[in-house]
Design a protein around this motif. Structure first.
Motif, PDB file in Angstrom:
ATOM      1  N   ALA A  69       0.840  -1.194   0.000  1.00 25.61           N
ATOM      2  CA  ALA A  69       0.000   0.000   0.000  1.00 25.61           C
ATOM      3  C   ALA A  69       0.878   1.247   0.000  1.00 25.61           C
ATOM      4  N   GLY A  70       0.252   2.369  -0.350  1.00 24.99           N
ATOM      5  CA  GLY A  70       0.986   3.628  -0.368  1.00 24.99           C
ATOM      6  C   GLY A  70       0.042   4.794  -0.538  1.00 24.99           C
ATOM      7  N   GLU A  71       0.643   5.982  -0.616  1.00 25.07           N
ATOM      8  CA  GLU A  71      -0.170   7.167  -0.836  1.00 25.07           C
ATOM      9  C   GLU A  71       0.226   7.802  -2.160  1.00 25.07           C
ATOM     10  N   ILE A  72      -0.772   8.283  -2.873  1.00 27.22           N
ATOM     11  CA  ILE A  72      -0.536   8.837  -4.205  1.00 27.22           C
ATOM     12  C   ILE A  72       0.126  10.203  -4.091  1.00 27.22           C
ATOM     13  N   ILE A  73       1.302  10.318  -4.688  1.00 28.23           N
ATOM     14  CA  ILE A  73       2.013  11.591  -4.719  1.00 28.23           C
ATOM     15  C   ILE A  73       1.663  12.345  -5.996  1.00 28.23           C
ATOM     16  N   ASP A  74       1.527  11.600  -7.090  1.00 27.68           N
ATOM     17  CA  ASP A  74       1.256  12.226  -8.379  1.00 27.68           C
ATOM     18  C   ASP A  74       0.467  11.263  -9.258  1.00 27.68           C
ATOM     19  N   GLY A  75      -0.457  11.818 -10.047  1.00 33.28           N
ATOM     20  CA  GLY A  75      -1.218  10.996 -10.971  1.00 33.28           C
ATOM     21  C   GLY A  75      -2.520  10.475 -10.398  1.00 33.28           C
ATOM     22  N   LYS A  76      -3.084  11.165  -9.430  1.00 34.94           N
ATOM     23  CA  LYS A  76      -4.319  10.680  -8.812  1.00 34.94           C
ATOM     24  C   LYS A  76      -5.463  10.538  -9.822  1.00 34.94           C
ATOM     25  N   GLY A  77      -5.537  11.471 -10.775  1.00 37.65           N
ATOM     26  CA  GLY A  77      -6.576  11.375 -11.800  1.00 37.65           C
ATOM     27  C   GLY A  77      -6.447  10.100 -12.613  1.00 37.65           C
ATOM     28  N   VAL A  78      -5.212   9.745 -12.935  1.00 36.02           N
ATOM     29  CA  VAL A  78      -4.963   8.512 -13.681  1.00 36.02           C
ATOM     30  C   VAL A  78      -5.422   7.307 -12.863  1.00 36.02           C
ATOM     31  N   VAL A  79      -5.100   7.332 -11.574  1.00 35.88           N
ATOM     32  CA  VAL A  79      -5.455   6.215 -10.704  1.00 35.88           C
ATOM     33  C   VAL A  79      -6.972   6.075 -10.585  1.00 35.88           C
ATOM     34  N   ILE A  80      -7.666   7.193 -10.434  1.00 33.67           N
ATOM     35  CA  ILE A  80      -9.126   7.151 -10.343  1.00 33.67           C
ATOM     36  C   ILE A  80      -9.711   6.508 -11.598  1.00 33.67           C
ATOM     37  N   GLY A  81      -9.139   6.848 -12.735  1.00 33.96           N
ATOM     38  CA  GLY A  81      -9.586   6.243 -13.987  1.00 33.96           C
ATOM     39  C   GLY A  81      -9.332   4.745 -14.022  1.00 33.96           C
ATOM     40  N   ARG A  82      -8.137   4.335 -13.621  1.00 29.25           N
ATOM     41  CA  ARG A  82      -7.791   2.904 -13.667  1.00 29.25           C
ATOM     42  C   ARG A  82      -8.587   2.104 -12.663  1.00 29.25           C
ATOM     43  N   ARG A  83      -8.829   2.669 -11.489  1.00 29.45           N
ATOM     44  CA  ARG A  83      -9.510   1.942 -10.425  1.00 29.45           C
ATOM     45  C   ARG A  83     -11.024   1.997 -10.576  1.00 29.45           C
ATOM     46  N   GLY A  84     -11.520   3.012 -11.300  1.00 26.78           N
ATOM     47  CA  GLY A  84     -12.958   3.098 -11.494  1.00 26.78           C
ATOM     48  C   GLY A  84     -13.703   3.513 -10.247  1.00 26.78           C
ATOM     49  N   ARG A  85     -13.011   4.201  -9.331  1.00 28.09           N
ATOM     50  CA  ARG A  85     -13.638   4.708  -8.117  1.00 28.09           C
ATOM     51  C   ARG A  85     -12.761   5.831  -7.583  1.00 28.09           C
ATOM     52  N   ARG A  86     -13.281   6.535  -6.596  1.00 26.13           N
ATOM     53  CA  ARG A  86     -12.551   7.691  -6.069  1.00 26.13           C
ATOM     54  C   ARG A  86     -11.940   7.458  -4.703  1.00 26.13           C
ATOM     55  N   ASP A  87     -12.348   6.374  -4.034  1.00 29.74           N
ATOM     56  CA  ASP A  87     -11.819   6.072  -2.698  1.00 29.74           C
ATOM     57  C   ASP A  87     -11.160   4.691  -2.696  1.00 29.74           C
ATOM     58  N   GLN A 129      -2.972  -2.136  -9.639  1.00 31.37           N
ATOM     59  CA  GLN A 129      -3.944  -1.607 -10.596  1.00 31.37           C
ATOM     60  C   GLN A 129      -3.772  -0.098 -10.747  1.00 31.37           C
ATOM     61  N   ALA A 130      -3.514   0.574  -9.630  1.00 34.26           N
ATOM     62  CA  ALA A 130      -3.324   2.024  -9.669  1.00 34.26           C
ATOM     63  C   ALA A 130      -2.134   2.393 -10.540  1.00 34.26           C
ATOM     64  N   LEU A 131      -1.084   1.584 -10.464  1.00 28.96           N
ATOM     65  CA  LEU A 131       0.140   1.871 -11.205  1.00 28.96           C
ATOM     66  C   LEU A 131       0.095   1.331 -12.633  1.00 28.96           C
ATOM     67  N   GLY A 132      -0.880   0.467 -12.926  1.00 30.85           N
ATOM     68  CA  GLY A 132      -0.950  -0.136 -14.260  1.00 30.85           C
ATOM     69  C   GLY A 132      -0.026  -1.319 -14.422  1.00 30.85           C
ATOM     70  N   ILE A 133       0.429  -1.901 -13.311  1.00 28.16           N
ATOM     71  CA  ILE A 133       1.350  -3.040 -13.361  1.00 28.16           C
ATOM     72  C   ILE A 133       0.576  -4.319 -13.642  1.00 28.16           C
ATOM     73  N   ILE A 134       1.047  -5.085 -14.641  1.00 29.27           N
ATOM     74  CA  ILE A 134       0.448  -6.380 -14.960  1.00 29.27           C
ATOM     75  C   ILE A 134       1.570  -7.411 -15.117  1.00 29.27           C
ATOM     76  N   GLY A 135       1.184  -8.636 -15.430  1.00 26.43           N
ATOM     77  CA  GLY A 135       2.155  -9.720 -15.523  1.00 26.43           C
ATOM     78  C   GLY A 135       3.290  -9.460 -16.498  1.00 26.43           C
ATOM     79  N   ASP A 136       3.026  -8.697 -17.529  1.00 30.10           N
ATOM     80  CA  ASP A 136       4.064  -8.399 -18.521  1.00 30.10           C
ATOM     81  C   ASP A 136       5.268  -7.696 -17.913  1.00 30.10           C
ATOM     82  N   HIS A 137       5.057  -7.024 -16.803  1.00 34.24           N
ATOM     83  CA  HIS A 137       6.145  -6.251 -16.199  1.00 34.24           C
ATOM     84  C   HIS A 137       7.027  -7.113 -15.283  1.00 34.24           C
ATOM     85  N   ASN A 138       6.632  -8.362 -15.090  1.00 38.41           N
ATOM     86  CA  ASN A 138       7.429  -9.256 -14.262  1.00 38.41           C
ATOM     87  C   ASN A 138       8.864  -9.337 -14.772  1.00 38.41           C
ATOM     88  N   GLY A 139       9.817  -9.201 -13.865  1.00 35.05           N
ATOM     89  CA  GLY A 139      11.216  -9.374 -14.224  1.00 35.05           C
ATOM     90  C   GLY A 139      11.969  -8.101 -14.547  1.00 35.05           C
TER      91      GLY A 139
END
Length: 187
Positions: free
Chosen positions: A101-119, A130-140
């Motif tokens: 877990a963490g706190e959003i420093i920058d890109g909150k609008g992007v995160v709201i879009g990716r998460r589909g919610r505001r809280d 999900q907030a960062l857009g990390i998926i299996g392709d980024h492994n390694g």
DNA sequence: AGGATGATGGACT
DNA sequence: GTCCATCATCCTA
């Protein structure tokens, strides 16, 4: 040239994990940048740790954890979510740190879009990826490479103390206090 | 505020 | 076939 983070991640995960609190996890994915300051992590210690994915040795799935410290290990959780770790310790040992877990420093609008919610945007490991857009392709990929699309960068030290508590959601080694959370407010 | 539950895929016995 | 390093939603109070 040795970065502060590389030095931290070169050690045992139970030592490295609390020192990761306050570091920034940054992604440049889909032409958007999101920057999150880590507030909750967990250490997993390979063959010494029954709760670790690396407990029974290296497999295709967990091989990223056996690579150099700072290697990103992404796995699918409960068939639905992605969770992200950084490898720690010397290559071959399978130590890692789950970034929960963490706190959003920058890109909150992007995160709201990716998460589909505001809280409840980044208060869990699946939510964080999900907030960062990390998926299996980024492994390694290398979290310590400044050119990486997902990377760790030094951040402000924790304001308060870092508390150690038992890890979340595991069924074995429940008593080991390897979950580290920033003690933000009083109480 | 807190407990139960379904979704869903891969690793392992 | 069973077990998850989870989350969102749907209950009961």
């Amino acid at each position: 040239m040795s970065s502060v983070l590389r030095d931290i991640l070169s050690g045992p995960p139970e030592d490295a994990a609390p020192r990761l609190i306050g570091a920034h996890l940054v992604s440049d994915i889909g032409d958007k940048q999101v920057r999150i300051r880590l507030t909750e992590v967990e250490a997993y210690k390979g063959s010494d740790d029954p709760a670790s994915h690396a407990y029974r040795g290296e497999t295709i799935r967990n091989s990223s954890m056996f690579k150099d410290p700072g290697t990103l290990y992404v796995y699918r959780s409960y068939g639905i979510h992605w969770c992200a770790n950084t490898a720690a310790g010397p290559p071959g040992v399978g130590w890692g740190i789950l970034m929960r877990a963490g706190e959003i420093i920058d890109g909150k609008g992007v995160v709201i879009g990716r998460r589909g919610r505001r809280d409840s945007l980044t208060d869990g490991p699946g939510k964080l990826t999900q907030a960062l857009g990390i998926i299996g392709d980024h492994n390694g990929l290398d979290l310590l490479d400044p050119a990486s699309v997902v990377r760790l960068e030094p951040g402000a030290a924790p304001a308060g103390l870092v508390m150690a508590t038992p890890r979340v959601g595991i069924s074995r080694a429940k008593d080991i206090p390897w979950r580290f959370v920033e003690a933000t407010s009083v109480g």
